[in-house]
Design a protein around this motif. Structure first.
Motif, PDB file in Angstrom:
ATOM      1  N   GLY A 104      74.799 139.199 -34.358  1.00 18.65           N
ATOM      2  CA  GLY A 104      74.965 140.537 -33.809  1.00 18.65           C
ATOM      3  C   GLY A 104      75.513 141.482 -34.851  1.00 18.65           C
ATOM      4  O   GLY A 104      76.208 141.065 -35.784  1.00 18.65           O
ATOM      5  N   VAL A 105      75.187 142.759 -34.685  1.00 17.39           N
ATOM      6  CA  VAL A 105      75.661 143.802 -35.588  1.00 17.39           C
ATOM      7  C   VAL A 105      76.200 144.949 -34.747  1.00 17.39           C
ATOM      8  O   VAL A 105      75.616 145.310 -33.717  1.00 17.39           O
ATOM      9  N   ILE A 106      77.299 145.499 -35.210  1.00 18.88           N
ATOM     10  CA  ILE A 106      77.866 146.705 -34.611  1.00 18.88           C
ATOM     11  C   ILE A 106      77.701 147.802 -35.647  1.00 18.88           C
ATOM     12  O   ILE A 106      78.166 147.661 -36.788  1.00 18.88           O
ATOM     13  N   THR A 107      77.017 148.862 -35.286  1.00 18.52           N
ATOM     14  CA  THR A 107      76.824 149.975 -36.209  1.00 18.52           C
ATOM     15  C   THR A 107      77.463 151.219 -35.606  1.00 18.52           C
ATOM     16  O   THR A 107      77.637 151.310 -34.391  1.00 18.52           O
ATOM     17  N   THR A 108      77.826 152.149 -36.466  1.00 20.28           N
ATOM     18  CA  THR A 108      78.487 153.375 -36.008  1.00 20.28           C
ATOM     19  C   THR A 108      77.787 154.584 -36.602  1.00 20.28           C
ATOM     20  O   THR A 108      77.246 154.516 -37.709  1.00 20.28           O
ATOM     21  N   ILE A 160      82.315 144.425 -23.958  1.00 21.91           N
ATOM     22  CA  ILE A 160      81.978 143.006 -23.809  1.00 21.91           C
ATOM     23  C   ILE A 160      81.647 142.698 -22.356  1.00 21.91           C
ATOM     24  O   ILE A 160      80.653 142.025 -22.050  1.00 21.91           O
ATOM     25  N   LYS A 161      82.445 143.188 -21.440  1.00 24.19           N
ATOM     26  CA  LYS A 161      82.215 142.941 -20.015  1.00 24.19           C
ATOM     27  C   LYS A 161      80.928 143.596 -19.534  1.00 24.19           C
ATOM     28  O   LYS A 161      80.102 142.968 -18.873  1.00 24.19           O
ATOM     29  N   HIS A 162      80.726 144.864 -19.900  1.00 26.25           N
ATOM     30  CA  HIS A 162      79.551 145.605 -19.422  1.00 26.25           C
ATOM     31  C   HIS A 162      78.240 144.956 -19.874  1.00 26.25           C
ATOM     32  O   HIS A 162      77.282 144.883 -19.121  1.00 26.25           O
ATOM     33  N   PHE A 163      78.208 144.500 -21.130  1.00 25.98           N
ATOM     34  CA  PHE A 163      76.983 143.947 -21.688  1.00 25.98           C
ATOM     35  C   PHE A 163      76.962 142.417 -21.682  1.00 25.98           C
ATOM     36  O   PHE A 163      76.038 141.798 -22.218  1.00 25.98           O
ATOM     37  N   SER A 164      77.959 141.793 -21.069  1.00 33.40           N
ATOM     38  CA  SER A 164      78.059 140.327 -21.006  1.00 33.40           C
ATOM     39  C   SER A 164      77.896 139.696 -22.389  1.00 33.40           C
ATOM     40  O   SER A 164      77.080 138.801 -22.596  1.00 33.40           O
ATOM     41  N   LEU A 165      78.670 140.169 -23.325  1.00 35.00           N
ATOM     42  CA  LEU A 165      78.556 139.669 -24.710  1.00 35.00           C
ATOM     43  C   LEU A 165      79.308 138.373 -24.854  1.00 35.00           C
ATOM     44  O   LEU A 165      80.293 138.111 -25.088  1.00 35.00           O
ATOM     45  N   LYS A 216      86.325 140.128 -31.741  1.00 34.33           N
ATOM     46  CA  LYS A 216      86.184 139.480 -30.434  1.00 34.33           C
ATOM     47  C   LYS A 216      84.811 138.824 -30.252  1.00 34.33           C
ATOM     48  O   LYS A 216      84.672 137.917 -29.441  1.00 34.33           O
ATOM     49  N   THR A 217      83.795 139.305 -30.957  1.00 32.39           N
ATOM     50  CA  THR A 217      82.429 138.815 -30.747  1.00 32.39           C
ATOM     51  C   THR A 217      81.869 137.991 -31.913  1.00 32.39           C
ATOM     52  O   THR A 217      80.868 137.285 -31.743  1.00 32.39           O
ATOM     53  N   GLY A 218      82.452 138.142 -33.074  1.00 35.41           N
ATOM     54  CA  GLY A 218      81.881 137.496 -34.260  1.00 35.41           C
ATOM     55  C   GLY A 218      80.719 138.272 -34.856  1.00 35.41           C
ATOM     56  O   GLY A 218      80.056 137.794 -35.776  1.00 35.41           O
ATOM     57  N   PHE A 219      80.450 139.473 -34.346  1.00 33.97           N
ATOM     58  CA  PHE A 219      79.374 140.307 -34.875  1.00 33.97           C
ATOM     59  C   PHE A 219      79.808 140.916 -36.213  1.00 33.97           C
ATOM     60  O   PHE A 219      80.988 141.045 -36.512  1.00 33.97           O
ATOM     61  N   LYS A 220      78.839 141.306 -37.004  1.00 34.66           N
ATOM     62  CA  LYS A 220      79.066 141.997 -38.272  1.00 34.66           C
ATOM     63  C   LYS A 220      79.166 143.501 -38.018  1.00 34.66           C
ATOM     64  O   LYS A 220      78.614 144.007 -37.046  1.00 34.66           O
ATOM     65  N   VAL A 221      79.843 144.209 -38.925  1.00 30.69           N
ATOM     66  CA  VAL A 221      79.980 145.662 -38.802  1.00 30.69           C
ATOM     67  C   VAL A 221      79.222 146.348 -39.928  1.00 30.69           C
ATOM     68  O   VAL A 221      79.452 146.059 -41.105  1.00 30.69           O
ATOM     69  N   LEU A 222      78.307 147.229 -39.567  1.00 31.25           N
ATOM     70  CA  LEU A 222      77.605 148.104 -40.509  1.00 31.25           C
ATOM     71  C   LEU A 222      77.968 149.532 -40.099  1.00 31.25           C
ATOM     72  O   LEU A 222      77.278 150.148 -39.301  1.00 31.25           O
ATOM     73  N   HIS A 223      79.092 150.017 -40.623  1.00 35.56           N
ATOM     74  CA  HIS A 223      79.507 151.360 -40.208  1.00 35.56           C
ATOM     75  C   HIS A 223      78.874 152.422 -41.098  1.00 35.56           C
ATOM     76  O   HIS A 223      78.495 152.162 -42.241  1.00 35.56           O
ATOM     77  N   ASN A 224      78.750 153.610 -40.542  1.00 38.03           N
ATOM     78  CA  ASN A 224      77.987 154.678 -41.189  1.00 38.03           C
ATOM     79  C   ASN A 224      78.516 155.063 -42.569  1.00 38.03           C
ATOM     80  O   ASN A 224      77.759 155.488 -43.424  1.00 38.03           O
ATOM     81  N   LYS A 250      71.715 140.909 -31.405  1.00 40.75           N
ATOM     82  CA  LYS A 250      72.140 142.015 -30.549  1.00 40.75           C
ATOM     83  C   LYS A 250      72.698 143.111 -31.453  1.00 40.75           C
ATOM     84  O   LYS A 250      73.391 142.817 -32.429  1.00 40.75           O
ATOM     85  N   LEU A 251      72.376 144.352 -31.119  1.00 40.94           N
ATOM     86  CA  LEU A 251      72.848 145.499 -31.883  1.00 40.94           C
ATOM     87  C   LEU A 251      73.644 146.407 -30.964  1.00 40.94           C
ATOM     88  O   LEU A 251      73.118 146.911 -29.975  1.00 40.94           O
ATOM     89  N   ILE A 252      74.909 146.593 -31.290  1.00 41.52           N
ATOM     90  CA  ILE A 252      75.744 147.530 -30.558  1.00 41.52           C
ATOM     91  C   ILE A 252      75.850 148.782 -31.413  1.00 41.52           C
ATOM     92  O   ILE A 252      76.336 148.735 -32.552  1.00 41.52           O
ATOM     93  N   ALA A 253      75.368 149.893 -30.898  1.00 43.79           N
ATOM     94  CA  ALA A 253      75.370 151.159 -31.611  1.00 43.79           C
ATOM     95  C   ALA A 253      76.447 152.054 -31.021  1.00 43.79           C
ATOM     96  O   ALA A 253      76.277 152.624 -29.944  1.00 43.79           O
ATOM     97  N   LEU A 254      77.576 152.153 -31.725  1.00 43.83           N
ATOM     98  CA  LEU A 254      78.685 153.001 -31.282  1.00 43.83           C
ATOM     99  C   LEU A 254      78.496 154.390 -31.868  1.00 43.83           C
ATOM    100  O   LEU A 254      78.329 154.536 -33.079  1.00 43.83           O
TER     101      LEU A 254
END
Length: 176
Positions: A72-76, A171-176, A24-32, A2-6
């Motif tokens: 999962g990855v969170i990118t910004t 987390i709630k909106h996307f049921s993560l 909260k999710t255990g996802f990795k962060v790849l920030h800009n 899963k990719l969360i693009a902030l």
């Protein structure tokens, strides 16, 4: 994966929310700023080689994460409608090929709050906008408040929310 693009303007809280959400999710962060700092060590920001490589590296890092089973990855990033719409469509194409679900989260805040936040000491760690004039100039040049016209977007106003509250909404909106 899963990719969360902030995304959103400078000072909206992308990296702070990304770090909180990662806990909260255990996802990795790849920030800009990871790619910005790397490329600015060799090229001027916005130069032709910088622009070519920043997109290439970000895409390849995300594709490699998907290929190797990262949960999962969170990118910004700051989305500039005039410059980045094609890049977002390309991101979706590449992630679809890898069977990655992309969740776009647009963070917003009032202008006065953005101008207050960009002065924070924590912004000195990376090459971030830290002056009101620079923020205003960027916002005149690019529509950094635009919503990405591809994919689904969750929009959250962070003006009066904590990073933890924003993370819980995501987390709630996307049921993560």
């Amino acid at each position: 994966m899963k990719l969360i693009a902030l995304y959103g303007p400078p000072g909206v809280g992308k990296l702070t929310v990304a770090r909180t959400l990662a806990k909260k999710t255990g996802f990795k962060v790849l920030h800009n700023h990871l790619t910005i700092e790397l490329l600015c060590s060799l090229f001027d920001w916005g130069s032709k080689p910088y622009n070519e490589l920043v997109k290439k590296y970000r895409f390849e890092l995300l594709e490699m994460a998907a290929k190797h089973g990262v949960k999962g990855v969170i990118t910004t990033f700051v989305y500039g409608a005039e410059a980045d719409t094609k890049e977002m469509a390309e991101l979706l194409r590449r992630m679809k090929r890898r069977k990655v679900k992309v969740y776009f989260v647009k963070l917003e805040a009032s202008q006065s709050e953005l101008e207050r936040r960009i002065k924070h000491e924590s912004r000195k760690v990376f090459t971030k906008i830290r002056h009101v004039k620079n923020l205003r100039d960027l916002m005149k040049k690019f529509n950094v408040r635009a919503t990405i016209p591809v994919g689904d977007n969750l929009i959250i106003d962070t003006t009066s929310l904590s990073p933890s509250q924003v993370s819980r909404r995501i987390i709630k909106h996307f049921s993560l």
